[in-house]
Design a protein around this motif. Sequence first.
Motif, PDB file in Angstrom:
ATOM      1  N   GLN A  94       9.188  10.476   8.821  1.00  8.56           N
ATOM      2  CA  GLN A  94       8.684  11.793   8.419  1.00  8.56           C
ATOM      3  C   GLN A  94       8.817  12.009   6.918  1.00  8.56           C
ATOM      4  OE1 GLN A  94       9.845  15.149  11.067  1.00  8.56           O
ATOM      5  NE2 GLN A  94      10.628  13.590  12.435  1.00  8.56           N
ATOM      6  N   GLU A  95       9.954  11.574   6.355  1.00  9.00           N
ATOM      7  CA  GLU A  95      10.150  11.716   4.912  1.00  9.00           C
ATOM      8  C   GLU A  95       9.223  10.789   4.134  1.00  9.00           C
ATOM      9  OE1 GLU A  95      12.141  13.836   3.167  1.00  9.00           O
ATOM     10  OE2 GLU A  95      12.538  14.836   5.078  1.00  9.00           O
ATOM     11  N   LEU A  96       9.001   9.595   4.657  1.00 10.34           N
ATOM     12  CA  LEU A  96       8.112   8.651   3.977  1.00 10.34           C
ATOM     13  C   LEU A  96       6.658   9.130   4.002  1.00 10.34           C
ATOM     14  CD1 LEU A  96       9.667   5.303   5.247  1.00 10.34           C
ATOM     15  CD2 LEU A  96       9.656   6.142   2.884  1.00 10.34           C
ATOM     16  N   ILE A  97       6.289   9.832   5.056  1.00  9.78           N
ATOM     17  CA  ILE A  97       4.952  10.431   5.116  1.00  9.78           C
ATOM     18  C   ILE A  97       4.809  11.478   4.009  1.00  9.78           C
ATOM     19  CG2 ILE A  97       3.475  11.983   6.464  1.00  9.78           C
ATOM     20  CD1 ILE A  97       4.509  10.487   8.965  1.00  9.78           C
ATOM     21  N   GLU A  98       5.867  12.241   3.790  1.00  2.85           N
ATOM     22  CA  GLU A  98       5.862  13.247   2.722  1.00  2.85           C
ATOM     23  C   GLU A  98       5.668  12.577   1.360  1.00  2.85           C
ATOM     24  OE1 GLU A  98       6.322  17.338   1.450  1.00  2.85           O
ATOM     25  OE2 GLU A  98       5.960  16.391   3.390  1.00  2.85           O
ATOM     26  N   VAL A  99       6.333  11.452   1.162  1.00  2.00           N
ATOM     27  CA  VAL A  99       6.184  10.712  -0.091  1.00  2.00           C
ATOM     28  C   VAL A  99       4.763  10.165  -0.227  1.00  2.00           C
ATOM     29  CG1 VAL A  99       6.947   8.705  -1.418  1.00  2.00           C
ATOM     30  CG2 VAL A  99       8.628  10.082  -0.186  1.00  2.00           C
ATOM     31  N   ALA A 100       4.244   9.586   0.853  1.00  2.00           N
ATOM     32  CA  ALA A 100       2.892   9.018   0.819  1.00  2.00           C
ATOM     33  C   ALA A 100       1.845  10.087   0.532  1.00  2.00           C
ATOM     34  CB  ALA A 100       2.587   8.329   2.143  1.00  2.00           C
ATOM     35  N   THR A 101       2.117  11.300   0.968  1.00  3.24           N
ATOM     36  CA  THR A 101       1.184  12.412   0.745  1.00  3.24           C
ATOM     37  C   THR A 101       1.231  12.897  -0.701  1.00  3.24           C
ATOM     38  OG1 THR A 101       1.431  13.127   3.053  1.00  3.24           O
ATOM     39  CG2 THR A 101       0.546  14.736   1.484  1.00  3.24           C
TER      40      THR A 101
ATOM     41  N   TRP B 209       1.541   7.583   8.517  1.00  2.00           N
ATOM     42  CA  TRP B 209       1.875   7.035   7.196  1.00  2.00           C
ATOM     43  C   TRP B 209       0.748   6.121   6.705  1.00  2.00           C
ATOM     44  CZ3 TRP B 209       2.309   2.340   4.873  1.00  2.00           C
ATOM     45  CH2 TRP B 209       2.909   2.314   3.606  1.00  2.00           C
ATOM     46  N   LEU B 210       0.245   5.261   7.567  1.00  6.13           N
ATOM     47  CA  LEU B 210      -0.848   4.369   7.199  1.00  6.13           C
ATOM     48  C   LEU B 210      -2.076   5.163   6.786  1.00  6.13           C
ATOM     49  CD1 LEU B 210      -0.436   1.717  10.032  1.00  6.13           C
ATOM     50  CD2 LEU B 210      -0.150   1.277   7.569  1.00  6.13           C
ATOM     51  N   GLY B 211      -2.350   6.231   7.534  1.00  8.85           N
ATOM     52  CA  GLY B 211      -3.493   7.068   7.219  1.00  8.85           C
ATOM     53  C   GLY B 211      -3.342   7.763   5.880  1.00  8.85           C
ATOM     54  N   CYS B 212      -2.116   8.261   5.600  1.00  8.06           N
ATOM     55  CA  CYS B 212      -1.868   8.937   4.310  1.00  8.06           C
ATOM     56  C   CYS B 212      -2.094   7.973   3.142  1.00  8.06           C
ATOM     57  CB  CYS B 212      -0.432   9.466   4.259  1.00  8.06           C
ATOM     58  SG  CYS B 212      -0.129  10.898   5.320  1.00  8.06           S
ATOM     59  N   TYR B 213      -1.606   6.765   3.306  1.00  8.36           N
ATOM     60  CA  TYR B 213      -1.744   5.820   2.193  1.00  8.36           C
ATOM     61  C   TYR B 213      -3.203   5.393   2.008  1.00  8.36           C
ATOM     62  CZ  TYR B 213      -1.210   1.983  -0.955  1.00  8.36           C
ATOM     63  OH  TYR B 213      -1.329   1.148  -2.029  1.00  8.36           O
ATOM     64  N   LEU B 214      -3.901   5.159   3.107  1.00  7.08           N
ATOM     65  CA  LEU B 214      -5.291   4.721   2.993  1.00  7.08           C
ATOM     66  C   LEU B 214      -6.185   5.786   2.386  1.00  7.08           C
ATOM     67  CD1 LEU B 214      -5.666   2.842   6.404  1.00  7.08           C
ATOM     68  CD2 LEU B 214      -5.540   1.832   4.111  1.00  7.08           C
ATOM     69  N   GLU B 215      -5.809   7.038   2.592  1.00  7.63           N
ATOM     70  CA  GLU B 215      -6.577   8.138   1.989  1.00  7.63           C
ATOM     71  C   GLU B 215      -6.464   8.124   0.475  1.00  7.63           C
ATOM     72  OE1 GLU B 215      -5.235  11.715   3.742  1.00  7.63           O
ATOM     73  OE2 GLU B 215      -6.129  11.327   5.699  1.00  7.63           O
TER      74      GLU B 215
ATOM     75  N   GLU C 278       3.186  11.413  -3.440  1.00  9.48           N
ATOM     76  CA  GLU C 278       3.284  10.380  -4.475  1.00  9.48           C
ATOM     77  C   GLU C 278       2.921   9.005  -3.903  1.00  9.48           C
ATOM     78  OE1 GLU C 278       3.725  10.866  -7.541  1.00  9.48           O
ATOM     79  OE2 GLU C 278       4.595  12.869  -7.704  1.00  9.48           O
ATOM     80  N   PRO C 279       1.663   8.782  -3.520  1.00 12.32           N
ATOM     81  CA  PRO C 279       1.267   7.496  -2.918  1.00 12.32           C
ATOM     82  C   PRO C 279       1.499   6.309  -3.840  1.00 12.32           C
ATOM     83  CG  PRO C 279      -0.668   8.798  -3.514  1.00 12.32           C
ATOM     84  CD  PRO C 279       0.511   9.709  -3.636  1.00 12.32           C
ATOM     85  N   ASP C 280       1.514   6.541  -5.160  1.00 14.86           N
ATOM     86  CA  ASP C 280       1.730   5.443  -6.108  1.00 14.86           C
ATOM     87  C   ASP C 280       3.121   4.828  -5.962  1.00 14.86           C
ATOM     88  OD1 ASP C 280      -0.790   5.717  -7.093  1.00 14.86           O
ATOM     89  OD2 ASP C 280      -0.211   6.740  -8.941  1.00 14.86           O
ATOM     90  N   PHE C 281       4.035   5.540  -5.318  1.00 12.26           N
ATOM     91  CA  PHE C 281       5.384   5.004  -5.132  1.00 12.26           C
ATOM     92  C   PHE C 281       5.345   3.702  -4.328  1.00 12.26           C
ATOM     93  CE2 PHE C 281       9.444   4.948  -2.676  1.00 12.26           C
ATOM     94  CZ  PHE C 281      10.306   4.749  -3.750  1.00 12.26           C
ATOM     95  N   PHE C 282       4.354   3.582  -3.445  1.00 11.18           N
ATOM     96  CA  PHE C 282       4.254   2.395  -2.589  1.00 11.18           C
ATOM     97  C   PHE C 282       3.236   1.368  -3.117  1.00 11.18           C
ATOM     98  CE2 PHE C 282       5.211   6.032   0.255  1.00 11.18           C
ATOM     99  CZ  PHE C 282       6.471   5.642   0.671  1.00 11.18           C
ATOM    100  N   LYS C 283       2.555   1.701  -4.193  1.00 11.18           N
ATOM    101  CA  LYS C 283       1.409   0.908  -4.634  1.00 11.18           C
ATOM    102  C   LYS C 283       1.769  -0.548  -4.951  1.00 11.18           C
ATOM    103  CE  LYS C 283      -2.412   1.085  -7.958  1.00 11.18           C
ATOM    104  NZ  LYS C 283      -3.013   1.869  -9.085  1.00 11.18           N
TER     105      LYS C 283
ATOM    106  N   LYS D 154       3.189  -6.093   0.950  1.00  7.61           N
ATOM    107  CA  LYS D 154       2.618  -5.449   2.133  1.00  7.61           C
ATOM    108  C   LYS D 154       3.579  -5.411   3.332  1.00  7.61           C
ATOM    109  CE  LYS D 154      -2.227  -6.527   1.088  1.00  7.61           C
ATOM    110  NZ  LYS D 154      -1.989  -7.222  -0.197  1.00  7.61           N
ATOM    111  N   GLU D 155       4.882  -5.642   3.097  1.00 14.95           N
ATOM    112  CA  GLU D 155       5.848  -5.654   4.196  1.00 14.95           C
ATOM    113  C   GLU D 155       5.973  -4.290   4.862  1.00 14.95           C
ATOM    114  OE1 GLU D 155       7.241  -8.291   5.489  1.00 14.95           O
ATOM    115  OE2 GLU D 155       6.141  -9.504   4.051  1.00 14.95           O
ATOM    116  N   LEU D 156       5.923  -3.242   4.063  1.00 11.58           N
ATOM    117  CA  LEU D 156       6.058  -1.898   4.625  1.00 11.58           C
ATOM    118  C   LEU D 156       4.870  -1.551   5.509  1.00 11.58           C
ATOM    119  CD1 LEU D 156       7.848   0.579   4.762  1.00 11.58           C
ATOM    120  CD2 LEU D 156       6.728   1.447   2.691  1.00 11.58           C
ATOM    121  N   ALA D 157       3.685  -1.901   5.060  1.00  8.90           N
ATOM    122  CA  ALA D 157       2.481  -1.646   5.859  1.00  8.90           C
ATOM    123  C   ALA D 157       2.514  -2.463   7.150  1.00  8.90           C
ATOM    124  CB  ALA D 157       1.231  -1.976   5.047  1.00  8.90           C
TER     125      ALA D 157
END
Length: 328
Positions: free
Chosen positions: A274-281, A322-328, A283-288, A295-298
């Motif tokens: 849930q917290e990682l979804i908040e980050v992806a929403t 989470w996957l959806g948030c990042y792909l957006e 600050e998506p660049d955090f995972f870039k 790609k281990e997280l994905a």
Amino acid sequence: EIREQEVCWRQAHRQKACAQEVMAETARFVELLKALQNIDNATRQKAETMYQQAKKGEPDTLMVGMMSVLGAPNMDEMVLRHDCVLLRQLCTRGDEKHFCFARLSDQRKNEIAAGLLQFFETQANPKIQKMIGNVISMLASYVCDQGDPRGSLQQGTNGWPALLPKICGMANTATASSVDSCEAALRLLKDLVPTCCNEIVKQQKEQLGVIMQNGFSSPSLKHKVAVVLLICGVVTQAETKDWAPLLQTVPLLNQVLTGLAQAKEQDMLSECLQELIEVATKEPDFFKVELQQRKELAKFMATVARSKEVTDTGLRGLALEWLGCYLE
């Protein structure tokens, strides 16, 4: 010599009388707290009337009495839980007649703040310790508000100078008194990020790095999870330049998630997702960088989303989100 003995006797007598007075006052508030939860309507309504009158006319007496209950030894857990709930309300900024803390003298405010930190540190019951942490977090949102310094406990400071040094010290797994106490401190530190973000990521930068490093090295999954939540809190609240050093922790986040999945700790895993979804929403660049290189997280999220071993359908949904948030 006789005179000195008489003086000593009188001092001891006064101290004993004072201690007895404090015990009597504590007992009075314990009875009030019990009456407020009594199933008998008449008893409960009478106690509620007394409580409301105290909030209006005797805020100092009320808060000191509630604090005395919090610090009393061998206190019933239900009494302590109710005491914490009411203390949190009394420390919540809002309607003046309910916000008792704001109407205390400056000296009393500092005494209450110091007492909360002391009781948070010494409380042995993990549930009550976390509830005291909730009171501290709520109070900090008022006294540490840089946009409105009127609540500051000490002008010219962050508002509560003793707060972060105490909590950061307790949050270090290398020196913590217990697993549960350290977890409570880590979670409280995360809760303080929205209020004290600037000081945490700048003035406490070096100590924050040590806290995170030791937390990831801890054998306790509770500590690892709390550090994951803390990192997410900092990334969603701080400026990019301030959270940029945390980019190197992304692989460690994935390791914690994998460990939770292997241990079947689905509640803690859900909390992290849930917290990682908040980050992806936000600050998506955090995972870039991690996703471009490893790609281990994905891959982990995709595995959770399609795994038949994951019995909690909510977890699969969170992984997909989470996957959806990042792909957006």
